[in-house]
Write a protein that holds these residues in place. Structure first.
Motif, short mmCIF file in Angstrom:
data_model
loop_
_atom_site.label_atom_id
_atom_site.label_comp_id
_atom_site.label_asym_id
_atom_site.label_seq_id
_atom_site.Cartn_x
_atom_site.Cartn_y
_atom_site.Cartn_z
N TYR A 77 1.16 -1.11 0.41
CA TYR A 77 -0.08 0.11 -0.09
C TYR A 77 0.83 1.35 0.11
N LEU A 78 1.73 0.90 0.50
CA LEU A 78 3.10 2.24 1.00
C LEU A 78 3.60 2.42 -0.82
N VAL A 79 4.20 1.22 -1.13
CA VAL A 79 4.72 1.57 -2.63
C VAL A 79 3.34 2.26 -3.31
N LYS A 80 2.53 2.02 -3.29
CA LYS A 80 1.22 2.98 -4.07
C LYS A 80 0.90 4.18 -4.14
N ALA A 81 0.89 4.07 -2.27
CA ALA A 81 0.63 5.63 -1.87
C ALA A 81 1.94 6.79 -2.67
N LEU A 82 3.69 6.15 -2.18
CA LEU A 82 4.63 6.51 -2.98
C LEU A 82 4.22 7.36 -4.62
N SER A 83 4.03 5.82 -5.15
CA SER A 83 3.62 6.16 -6.66
C SER A 83 3.14 7.29 -6.85
N GLU A 84 1.96 7.29 -6.11
CA GLU A 84 0.91 7.96 -6.74
C GLU A 84 1.26 9.44 -6.52
N TYR A 85 1.98 9.50 -5.26
CA TYR A 85 2.41 11.48 -5.55
C TYR A 85 3.03 11.42 -6.51
N ARG A 86 3.92 10.25 -6.71
CA ARG A 86 5.03 10.64 -7.77
C ARG A 86 4.69 11.00 -8.98
N SER A 87 3.76 10.13 -8.91
CA SER A 87 2.97 10.55 -10.87
C SER A 87 2.10 11.86 -10.80
N GLY A 88 1.68 12.27 -9.17
CA GLY A 88 0.66 13.07 -9.41
C GLY A 88 -0.83 12.79 -9.19
N LYS A 89 -0.86 11.52 -9.65
CA LYS A 89 -2.66 11.02 -9.22
C LYS A 89 -3.09 11.43 -7.53
N ARG A 90 -1.72 10.69 -6.70
CA ARG A 90 -3.21 11.15 -5.79
C ARG A 90 -2.00 12.67 -5.21
N GLN A 91 -2.96 13.83 -4.93
CA GLN A 91 -1.97 14.57 -4.72
C GLN A 91 -2.17 15.66 -3.46
N ASN A 92 -1.17 16.34 -2.62
CA ASN A 92 -0.81 16.56 -2.13
C ASN A 92 0.68 17.20 -2.35
#
Lengths: 116, 135
Positions: free
Chosen positions: A64-79
Motif C-alpha cells: 500500500y505504501l508503494v502505491k501511495a508513494l508512486s501515486e504522489y510521484r505521478s501526481g495521481k494523488r495530490q498533496n
C-alpha cells in the motif's frame, strides 16, 4: 487442439514475463531506514507523528505504501508536501521506504473483530 | 406528555429536599454544563474541525469493515493490500476522506464512499477509527 494449447501456454508465459518485468523492486529495510530520515520531520518514528493530519506509517502494508508513494510521484494523488517529497524517489527508493515503515511495529491495524 | 409533567414537578421538590451544599453543587454543575455547551458549539461552528462522535462513527464505519476488516485483503487491480485504518490518526482520516470526495485521491470505491458522507459523517468515522485498539 494441441496447437491452441501451445499457443495459450506461449501467451501465458509472455504475460507472466511482462508482469515480472513491471513488478516493483524488492525493498530493503536497512536501506529504507537510511532514506527515511526526511520522513521523520512529519511522520516521526512512524507511530508518533508531528500532527494528527499526518498518517502513522509504522506497520502499514508495504505494498500500500508503494502505491501511495508512486501515486504522489505521478501526481495521481495530490498533496503539496508529498508531491515534493516523492518527486525525486526511484522505484527502489520507494520499495525500500515501504519495506522499512512496514517492518516497524505499529499501532495501526485492520478492522477485523470490529465488524459490529 | 404525562412523563414530562411528572418530571417537571419532581425536580423542584428534589431540590428542596437536598441540603444546601448539594444545591450549590447542582448550580456549579449547571454552570459547568453551560460553559461546556458553549465551548462545544464553538468548536462545531468552525467548519474545518467538525467534532467527531465516535458512537455515531461506529455505525457509519460498518461498511468500511467489508474491505478494511479483512486481514491482508487485496485490492483487485492494481494489486495491493488495502491500508490498515484502525488506530490511524484522526486528522489524517478526515483529510483522506475529503481528498477522495474532492477527487484529489482516486479510487472508485473510496470516491463513491466518501461522496456519500457529509462532513459530520467523516468527522464521526474518523473519531471512531482513530480510537480503535487492535482485536
Amino acid at each position: 487442439m494441441t496447437r491452441t494449447a501451445l499457443r495459450t501456454a506461449f501467451l501465458a508465459t509472455g504475460l507472466l514475463a511482462a508482469g515480472l518485468a513491471t513488478a516493483s523492486p524488492q525493498g530493503n529495510v536497512t536501506a529504507g531506514q537510511k532514506k527515511a530520515q526526511p520522513c521523520a520531520a512529519c511522520h516521526g518514528d512512524g507511530n508518533k507523528t508531528l500532527d494528527a493530519t499526518y498518517p502513522k506509517l509504522a506497520g502499514q502494508y508495504p505494498d500500500y505504501l508503494v502505491k501511495a508513494l508512486s501515486e504522489y510521484r505521478s501526481g495521481k494523488r495530490q498533496n503539496a508536501i508529498m508531491a515534493g517529497q516523492a518527486k525525486g524517489l526511484s522505484d527502489q527508493d520507494i520499495a525500500d521506504l515501504a519495506a522499512y515503515f512496514g517492518s516497524r511495529a505499529g499501532g495501526i491495524h485492520d478492522l477485523s473483530g470490529h465488524q459490529r | 406528555m404525562a412523563h414530562r409533567a411528572v418530571y417537571n414537578f419532581a425536580l423542584p421538590s428534589l431540590a428542596i429536599a437536598r441540603p444546601p451544599d448539594a444545591l450549590m453543587t447542582r448550580c456549579s454543575l449547571l454552570l459547568t454544563n453551560i460553559l461546556a455547551a458553549c465551548l462545544l458549539s464553538g468548536l462545531a461552528a468552525s467548519p474545518a474541525f467538525a467534532k467527531g462522535d465516535a458512537a455515531r462513527g461506529k455505525t457509519l464505519a460498518y461498511t468500511c469493515t467489508g474491505c478494511h476488516g479483512i486481514v491482508e485483503y487485496k485490492n483487485a487491480y492494481p494489486s495491493y493490500r488495502v491500508p490498515k485504518i484502525g488506530g490511524q490518526n484522526e486528522g489524517y482520516i478526515v483529510a483522506a476522506l475529503h481528498d477522495y470526495k474532492r477527487g484529489e485521491r482516486n479510487h472508485p470505491t473510496m470516491t463513491a464512499q466518501a461522496r456519500s458522507f457529509s462532513d459530520q459523517d467523516i468527522a464521526d468515522i474518523a473519531a471512531y477509527l482513530s480510537g480503535l485498539k487492535a482485536k
